[in-house]
Write an enzyme that holds these catalytic residues in place. Sequence first.
Site, PDB file in Angstrom:
ATOM      1  CD1 TRP A 163      44.569  41.090  58.975  1.00  0.00           C
ATOM      2  CD2 TRP A 163      46.543  40.757  57.684  1.00  0.00           C
ATOM      3  NE1 TRP A 163      44.265  40.751  57.713  1.00  0.00           N
ATOM      4  CE2 TRP A 163      45.216  40.547  56.773  1.00  0.00           C
ATOM      5  CE3 TRP A 163      47.589  40.831  57.006  1.00  0.00           C
ATOM      6  CZ2 TRP A 163      45.418  40.292  55.612  1.00  0.00           C
ATOM      7  CZ3 TRP A 163      47.783  40.323  55.533  1.00  0.00           C
ATOM      8  CH2 TRP A 163      46.404  40.104  54.927  1.00  0.00           C
ATOM      9  CD  GLU A 215      36.425  45.593  40.837  1.00  0.00           C
ATOM     10  OE1 GLU A 215      35.584  45.004  41.355  1.00  0.00           O
ATOM     11  OE2 GLU A 215      37.506  45.627  40.561  1.00  0.00           O
ATOM     12  CD  GLU A 238      42.612  43.261  37.588  1.00  0.00           C
ATOM     13  OE1 GLU A 238      41.616  42.157  37.313  1.00  0.00           O
ATOM     14  OE2 GLU A 238      42.475  43.998  38.654  1.00  0.00           O
ATOM     15  CB  CYS A 284      50.100  44.143  63.181  1.00  0.00           C
ATOM     16  SG  CYS A 284      50.598  42.709  62.218  1.00  0.00           S
ATOM     17  CE  LYS A 317      40.375  46.362  40.068  1.00  0.00           C
ATOM     18  NZ  LYS A 317      40.696  44.843  40.174  1.00  0.00           N
ATOM     19  CG  HIS A 353      37.656  37.342  14.036  1.00  0.00           C
ATOM     20  ND1 HIS A 353      37.586  36.844  12.746  1.00  0.00           N
ATOM     21  CD2 HIS A 353      38.927  37.534  14.422  1.00  0.00           C
ATOM     22  CE1 HIS A 353      38.928  36.616  12.296  1.00  0.00           C
ATOM     23  NE2 HIS A 353      39.457  36.816  13.403  1.00  0.00           N
ATOM     24  NE  ARG A 362      48.025  49.381  60.574  1.00  0.00           N
ATOM     25  CZ  ARG A 362      49.298  50.008  60.106  1.00  0.00           C
ATOM     26  NH1 ARG A 362      49.220  51.232  59.480  1.00  0.00           N
ATOM     27  NH2 ARG A 362      50.409  49.336  60.097  1.00  0.00           N
ATOM     28  CE  LYS A 367      39.725  43.420  49.209  1.00  0.00           C
ATOM     29  NZ  LYS A 367      39.981  43.867  47.955  1.00  0.00           N
ATOM     30  CG  ASN A 410      53.025  46.587  63.031  1.00  0.00           C
ATOM     31  OD1 ASN A 410      52.319  45.532  63.707  1.00  0.00           O
ATOM     32  ND2 ASN A 410      52.749  47.635  62.645  1.00  0.00           N
ATOM     33  N   GLY A 411      55.547  43.418  60.779  1.00  0.00           N
ATOM     34  CA  GLY A 411      56.532  43.221  59.717  1.00  0.00           C
ATOM     35  C   GLY A 411      56.750  41.668  59.786  1.00  0.00           C
TER      36      GLY A 411
HETATM   37  C1  AGP Z   1      38.446  42.362  42.030  1.00  0.00           C
HETATM   38  O1  AGP Z   1      38.364  43.746  41.928  1.00  0.00           O
HETATM   39  C2  AGP Z   1      37.083  42.200  42.690  1.00  0.00           C
HETATM   40  N1  AGP Z   1      36.574  42.841  43.636  1.00  0.00           N
HETATM   41  C3  AGP Z   1      36.852  40.684  42.261  1.00  0.00           C
HETATM   42  O2  AGP Z   1      36.687  40.406  41.173  1.00  0.00           O
HETATM   43  C4  AGP Z   1      37.510  39.565  43.211  1.00  0.00           C
HETATM   44  O3  AGP Z   1      38.709  39.613  42.550  1.00  0.00           O
HETATM   45  C5  AGP Z   1      36.977  38.206  42.972  1.00  0.00           C
HETATM   46  O4  AGP Z   1      35.739  38.240  43.850  1.00  0.00           O
HETATM   47  C6  AGP Z   1      37.806  36.971  43.672  1.00  0.00           C
HETATM   48  O5  AGP Z   1      37.825  37.331  45.108  1.00  0.00           O
HETATM   49  P1  AGP Z   1      39.016  36.504  45.925  1.00  0.00           P
HETATM   50  O6  AGP Z   1      40.503  36.926  45.297  1.00  0.00           O
HETATM   51  O7  AGP Z   1      39.142  37.061  47.396  1.00  0.00           O
HETATM   52  O8  AGP Z   1      38.743  35.142  45.656  1.00  0.00           O
END
Ligand code: AGP
Length: 655
Positions: free
Chosen positions: A101, A535, A528, A2, A532, A551, A27, A650, A127-128
Amino acid sequence: MCGIVGYVGDRQAAEVLLSGLARLEYRGYDSAGVAILHDHGHDHNHDHDVDADDDAGNGNSNSNGNGALTLRKSVGKLAALREALDAEPLSGSVGIGHTRWATHGRPTVANAHPHRDCSGDLALVHNGIIENYASLREELRREGHSFLSDTDTEVIAHLIETYWNEQDTKQPTGSEYVQTSQPGLRLAAAVAAAMRRLKGAYAIAVMHRDEPGTIVAARKDSPLIVGLGQDENFVASDIPAVLEYTREVVILHDDELAILSADGVTVLNTCLEEQEPELLHVAWSLEAAEKGGYEDFMLKEIHEQPTALRETLRGRLVDGVVQLSELELDDAEIAGLNQVFIIACGTSYHAGRIAEIVMEVWARIPTEVQASSEFRYADPIIDEHTLVVAITQSGETADTLAGVREARARGAKVMAITNVVGSRVTREADGVIYTHAGPEIGVAATKTFTSQIAALNILALKLAQSKGTLEQRVIEDIYDELSSLPELVANQLLHQDEIQACASGDCCINACTSLFLGRGIGVPVAMEGALKLKEISYIHAEAYPAGEMKHGPIALISPEVPVIGIATNAATYEKVISNIEEVRARDAQVMLVGTEGNEELRHYAEHVFYVPEVSELLSPIVATVPLQLLAYYIAKARGCNVDQPRNLAKSVTVE
Ligand code: AGP
């Protein structure tokens, strides 16, 4: 995460608070509020509070004696708070403000800060997370305090009230009972006494009607700074909030308090002994300050992982018992479960793949993971004996929400794991485990991912404890090791040179495609890492179980294709090395994530990213960190916008 702002000086506090809070908007927040101490002689003294959207009636102003202490609070963006203040202005030159938040309790006016004590004379922002708030609230209730919100914060206000009042009745028996006329010291004494009772993390700013012209601020494990002005002073959770007014700040340390007045600032320890303040002249631009001096939010969030992990893991083992009341299943109900089904998307799906392995090993319960977008149309075999775990950092992912509905319609109990309090998944699932990682602004999930893994580890430990599949000693050892991870990750983050050097090499920057290889729990880590990289850098990246490479994917290998292997200490380590030798024989450029001390890895790779030694099942958190940094530095070297990669959002709120 927050935002706190406090002001004492000559200006109208409301304006300073609003502009400071606006500087902290990055934030993330879902409600906001201010408390202003009305100056005598000003026009806008109200008999009662008018909280915007006041659904709690918890904001009565107190207008006898000294000036009234009045609150304005609203849900949603700062514009709503500004409207409320425009409609009914608050005049006064001392005030505290907050953007909340949500962590405990939904985003409502009642839960928005500031919070007050019973008398209404004290207002506080925080905050916390206060870990022992439930027991403190119970104790305070028994003493006659009444609570108007669901927050842990309100407990602090009432606790300070208790110590404030004790100073009227008790003989001084120590520093907490101060008989002095120094402005602010009585309040500071009450705050210091309360701090000794609090467990958890906090940054607070407090004002009291009977200490006009002062604010007391304090912190432990949560950031707080004081801004030094000419005949005015500021307190804030982050530097951007005060940069418009001053570039001279005091960094408060853990267990320190500050008494602010227009004339000066005194820094004290909890014994009320004066401390030498740590002064800082801020030379950064405002934009750099919002990112805490980091170039991008993504890098900042990578560096916030130790704190995020601490928050996720805080208080989850008490007297040997795994604390997960959110699960709302007793041991008999857990014994009746015959499977766990995890649904999630993207990075959250990878956390699910890690959890699948951990659940099966620790809790010996069959666990399946499916992408939410597949699950919802797959006619899954689940029933009332299935625990469905929906992982979504945003809590808003459309496919995962649809999966939650589908699972509940089939009679399964659904637990959500999310980072956003009050998000849609929290309303649709039967229970919620919050990761408490703080807002994540970069589109690429980083700290939310490692926090999800930590939360899933706790869930797996809980199931294991209830089912009796792990010995008590083992559970405690695992929790101890988990608790050491924040520190280990913090150390890892100090040593990035090898990763940065590697990322800026031709082989990485000019790659068209790349291959991430792992085995066992290293497979989802590789997945993962690949996600990363693709993307944020737009380099194609494919993750594969290392043993499957021959394979098909091995056909891709050439000197232009970087191969990133997860070769941390594990049962399959030797096998991974054999697979790496296969790609090296085809002249691939190899990078390895390996365990500190394993020097032989240097024979197999151009670059080795060493990570601390931890048990195999806990290795994904430490093994992921270098992959996040590798993706970050490669993307930066290619000139990409790492915080907002193209085509991505996001929260993915559409199917
Ligand atoms: C992660 O870096 C991505 N932006 C994306 O794969 C994300 O993890 C996915 O859209 C799921 O989002 P969520 O965790 O908000 O459900």
